[in-house]
Design a protein around this motif. Structure first.
Motif, PDB file in Angstrom:
ATOM      1  N   UNK A 152       0.819  -1.210   0.000  1.00  0.00           N
ATOM      2  CA  UNK A 152       0.000   0.000   0.000  1.00  0.00           C
ATOM      3  C   UNK A 152       0.854   1.262   0.000  1.00  0.00           C
ATOM      4  N   UNK A 153       0.262   2.332  -0.530  1.00  0.00           N
ATOM      5  CA  UNK A 153       0.850   3.673  -0.474  1.00  0.00           C
ATOM      6  C   UNK A 153      -0.120   4.545   0.306  1.00  0.00           C
ATOM      7  N   UNK A 154       0.343   5.123   1.391  1.00  0.00           N
ATOM      8  CA  UNK A 154      -0.524   5.948   2.234  1.00  0.00           C
ATOM      9  C   UNK A 154      -0.681   7.355   1.676  1.00  0.00           C
ATOM     10  N   UNK A 155      -1.905   7.865   1.724  1.00  0.00           N
ATOM     11  CA  UNK A 155      -2.203   9.248   1.359  1.00  0.00           C
ATOM     12  C   UNK A 155      -3.208   9.795   2.360  1.00  0.00           C
ATOM     13  N   UNK A 156      -3.384  11.114   2.348  1.00  0.00           N
ATOM     14  CA  UNK A 156      -4.372  11.758   3.210  1.00  0.00           C
ATOM     15  C   UNK A 156      -5.365  12.546   2.367  1.00  0.00           C
ATOM     16  N   UNK A 157      -6.612  12.571   2.824  1.00  0.00           N
ATOM     17  CA  UNK A 157      -7.629  13.379   2.151  1.00  0.00           C
ATOM     18  C   UNK A 157      -7.463  14.851   2.497  1.00  0.00           C
ATOM     19  N   UNK A 158      -6.831  15.136   3.626  1.00  0.00           N
ATOM     20  CA  UNK A 158      -6.650  16.500   4.111  1.00  0.00           C
ATOM     21  C   UNK A 158      -5.198  16.922   3.990  1.00  0.00           C
ATOM     22  N   UNK A 159      -4.953  18.058   3.319  1.00  0.00           N
ATOM     23  CA  UNK A 159      -3.580  18.559   3.242  1.00  0.00           C
ATOM     24  C   UNK A 159      -3.078  18.966   4.617  1.00  0.00           C
ATOM     25  N   UNK A 160      -3.972  19.509   5.443  1.00  0.00           N
ATOM     26  CA  UNK A 160      -3.589  19.907   6.797  1.00  0.00           C
ATOM     27  C   UNK A 160      -3.127  18.699   7.612  1.00  0.00           C
ATOM     28  N   UNK A 161      -3.803  17.561   7.431  1.00  0.00           N
ATOM     29  CA  UNK A 161      -3.410  16.354   8.156  1.00  0.00           C
ATOM     30  C   UNK A 161      -2.060  15.831   7.655  1.00  0.00           C
TER      31      UNK A 161
ATOM     32  N   UNK B  42      -6.490   2.871 -11.864  1.00  0.00           N
ATOM     33  CA  UNK B  42      -7.061   1.661 -11.264  1.00  0.00           C
ATOM     34  C   UNK B  42      -7.957   2.088 -10.109  1.00  0.00           C
ATOM     35  N   UNK B  43      -8.777   1.162  -9.640  1.00  0.00           N
ATOM     36  CA  UNK B  43      -9.746   1.502  -8.616  1.00  0.00           C
ATOM     37  C   UNK B  43      -9.465   0.915  -7.253  1.00  0.00           C
ATOM     38  N   UNK B  44      -8.236   0.509  -6.999  1.00  0.00           N
ATOM     39  CA  UNK B  44      -7.919  -0.123  -5.720  1.00  0.00           C
ATOM     40  C   UNK B  44      -7.497   0.928  -4.701  1.00  0.00           C
ATOM     41  N   UNK B  45      -8.499   1.583  -4.150  1.00  0.00           N
ATOM     42  CA  UNK B  45      -8.289   2.613  -3.127  1.00  0.00           C
ATOM     43  C   UNK B  45      -9.142   2.237  -1.921  1.00  0.00           C
ATOM     44  N   UNK B  46      -8.554   2.323  -0.746  1.00  0.00           N
ATOM     45  CA  UNK B  46      -9.239   1.883   0.474  1.00  0.00           C
ATOM     46  C   UNK B  46      -9.193   2.990   1.522  1.00  0.00           C
ATOM     47  N   UNK B  47     -10.298   3.157   2.246  1.00  0.00           N
ATOM     48  CA  UNK B  47     -10.319   4.080   3.378  1.00  0.00           C
ATOM     49  C   UNK B  47      -9.831   3.323   4.606  1.00  0.00           C
ATOM     50  N   UNK B  48      -8.676   3.702   5.127  1.00  0.00           N
ATOM     51  CA  UNK B  48      -8.007   2.934   6.174  1.00  0.00           C
ATOM     52  C   UNK B  48      -8.883   2.742   7.403  1.00  0.00           C
ATOM     53  N   UNK B  49      -9.518   3.797   7.871  1.00  0.00           N
ATOM     54  CA  UNK B  49     -10.342   3.707   9.064  1.00  0.00           C
ATOM     55  C   UNK B  49     -11.535   2.786   8.889  1.00  0.00           C
ATOM     56  N   UNK B  50     -12.111   2.800   7.693  1.00  0.00           N
ATOM     57  CA  UNK B  50     -13.275   1.960   7.400  1.00  0.00           C
ATOM     58  C   UNK B  50     -12.894   0.484   7.398  1.00  0.00           C
ATOM     59  N   UNK B  51     -11.752   0.171   6.785  1.00  0.00           N
ATOM     60  CA  UNK B  51     -11.282  -1.219   6.757  1.00  0.00           C
ATOM     61  C   UNK B  51     -10.931  -1.681   8.172  1.00  0.00           C
ATOM     62  N   UNK B  52     -10.252  -0.822   8.932  1.00  0.00           N
ATOM     63  CA  UNK B  52      -9.858  -1.176  10.304  1.00  0.00           C
ATOM     64  C   UNK B  52     -11.080  -1.470  11.172  1.00  0.00           C
TER      65      UNK B  52
ATOM     66  N   UNK C 157      -6.062   7.271   3.234  1.00  0.00           N
ATOM     67  CA  UNK C 157      -6.515   6.431   2.123  1.00  0.00           C
ATOM     68  C   UNK C 157      -5.328   5.611   1.634  1.00  0.00           C
ATOM     69  N   UNK C 158      -5.548   4.326   1.448  1.00  0.00           N
ATOM     70  CA  UNK C 158      -4.497   3.424   0.991  1.00  0.00           C
ATOM     71  C   UNK C 158      -4.688   3.126  -0.492  1.00  0.00           C
TER      72      UNK C 158
END
Length: 214
Positions: A66-75, A103-113, A132-133
């Motif tokens: 996985x490659x980690x990203x954030x939805x919030x630039x502030x975060x 590709x469409x393989x994107x996951x919301x980390x908190x939701x999966x956890x 987001x992973x």
């Protein structure tokens, strides 16, 4: 893994990646590549284990698919300032337009956890809720800007002494900020920022100031 993929309509249009020198994710000419580009599993337990290892940063031999990203630039900025000791020479924030992922393989980390009842002991709620992973690969065309580069001081082999924790702050000066497109779009500004990342106080609070000019 397909079961937990986000529909395209639920993937944010823009995500923010903190790319740093010692990252498991490789920054190469063709884009960003995960350390493990081979693994793909439909086994829920194995998928959950891979996500858990990634978000808690205890992958065996430093590998992850996985490659980690954030939805919030502030975060992303907050995470970058909190993790500065781990970088080596520095880090920068990459802006990613998800419509170019390919590709469409994107996951919301908190939701999966939450769905898989994963251990989240070594991460924070704020990080997890914004994380987001992305599986395996982010093509270069999706990286629309490199917003800033923060250089951390050398803690070893440096003639000057390392900053004392008692000072409560450490300055990190931007040395690089540029878009990745060959032709600079009209009216696009290049932001040069200076990050000042303060140490945590006894009560866990921290002040982070960001000054920018266009």
């Amino acid at each position: 893994m397909d079961e937990y993929c986000l529909p395209r309509t639920q993937v944010p249009e823009r995500l923010y990646r903190v790319q740093y020198d010692k990252s498991m994710t490789n920054d190469v000419e063709k884009g960003l590549t995960a350390n493990n580009m081979q693994t793909f599993t439909e086994d829920t337990a194995k998928f959950g284990s891979a996500v858990e290892n990634h978000i808690n940063d205890y992958n065996d031999e430093g590998t992850s698919m996985f490659i980690s990203t954030f939805a919030s630039k502030a975060q992303a900025e907050d995470w970058m300032c909190r993790k500065w000791r781990s970088y080596g020479k520095g880090a920068q924030i990459l802006e990613i337009e998800t419509r170019h992922l390919g590709h469409g393989f994107v996951y919301r980390a908190g939701e999966v956890a939450q769905a898989l009842e994963l251990d989240t002991s070594y991460t924070t709620y704020d990080d997890l809720s914004s994380e987001y992973l992305i599986l395996h690969f982010i093509p270069a065309r999706a990286i629309v800007a490199r917003r800033a580069k923060m250089v951390t001081p050398k803690l070893e082999d440096d003639a000057s002494p390392a900053p004392s924790p008692q000072t409560g702050s450490i300055s990190a000066t931007v040395t690089e900020a540029s878009t990745v497109t060959k032709k600079k779009p009209r009216n696009r500004s290049v932001v040069v920022a200076q990050y000042q990342c303060s140490e945590y106080s006894d009560n866990g609070s921290r002040e982070t100031s960001i000054r920018s000019r266009r």
